[in-house]
Scaffold this motif. Structure first.
Motif, short mmCIF file in Angstrom:
data_model
loop_
_atom_site.label_atom_id
_atom_site.label_comp_id
_atom_site.label_asym_id
_atom_site.label_seq_id
_atom_site.Cartn_x
_atom_site.Cartn_y
_atom_site.Cartn_z
N ARG A 5 0.85 -1.19 0.00
CA ARG A 5 0.00 0.00 0.00
C ARG A 5 0.88 1.24 0.00
O ARG A 5 1.95 1.24 0.59
CB ARG A 5 -0.92 0.01 1.21
N GLU A 6 0.40 2.26 -0.64
CA GLU A 6 1.17 3.49 -0.70
C GLU A 6 0.97 4.31 0.57
O GLU A 6 -0.13 4.40 1.10
CB GLU A 6 0.73 4.31 -1.91
N SER A 7 2.04 4.91 1.01
CA SER A 7 1.94 5.75 2.19
C SER A 7 1.26 7.07 1.83
O SER A 7 1.10 7.41 0.65
CB SER A 7 3.33 6.03 2.76
N ALA A 13 2.80 13.02 -2.92
CA ALA A 13 3.82 13.28 -3.94
C ALA A 13 3.25 13.03 -5.33
O ALA A 13 3.52 13.79 -6.27
CB ALA A 13 5.05 12.40 -3.70
N MET A 14 2.44 11.99 -5.47
CA MET A 14 1.81 11.70 -6.75
C MET A 14 0.85 12.82 -7.16
O MET A 14 0.83 13.24 -8.32
CB MET A 14 1.05 10.37 -6.65
N THR A 15 0.08 13.31 -6.20
CA THR A 15 -0.86 14.39 -6.49
C THR A 15 -0.13 15.65 -6.92
O THR A 15 -0.52 16.30 -7.90
CB THR A 15 -1.73 14.69 -5.24
N ARG A 80 9.91 6.73 -9.14
CA ARG A 80 9.21 6.08 -8.04
C ARG A 80 9.53 4.60 -7.99
O ARG A 80 9.75 4.03 -6.92
CB ARG A 80 7.70 6.30 -8.18
N ARG A 81 9.59 3.97 -9.15
CA ARG A 81 9.89 2.54 -9.20
C ARG A 81 11.33 2.25 -8.79
O ARG A 81 11.64 1.17 -8.29
CB ARG A 81 9.62 1.98 -10.58
N MET A 82 12.23 3.21 -9.03
CA MET A 82 13.63 3.03 -8.64
C MET A 82 13.84 3.33 -7.16
O MET A 82 14.92 3.11 -6.64
CB MET A 82 14.54 3.92 -9.49
#
Length: 84
Positions: A5-7, A13-15, A80-82
């Protein structure tokens, strides 16, 4: 904690990144269109050609805006994936 799950920080940060991508895409698109309008006004383009130049500027602006949006979001996803 649930793994996977994302914190809250990651969601925020995504928003922020999505809003940044949208705002910069709109600014770029408006800038490209403004160049087309400036060319029409500066060179006194005749009426039949004026419409074509403005439509071309709008299309180029839309393409540039979409390109910017995709580029920013793909870069964010890659980072983000890294784990950065």
């Amino acid at each position: 904690m649930d793994m996977g799950r994302e914190s809250r920080w990651e969601k925020d940060a995504m928003t922020v990144e999505i809003v940044f991508a949208l705002v910069t895409a709109v600014v770029l698109a408006a800038g490209v269109f403004a160049v087309a309008v400036a060319l029409v006004l500066a060179f006194g383009v005749p009426d039949p050609v004026r419409k074509d130049v403005l439509v071309g500027g709008a299309l180029l602006g839309a393409v540039a805006g979409v390109w910017r949006l995709v580029r920013v979001l793909r870069r964010f996803d890659r980072q983000r994936r890294m784990g950065r």
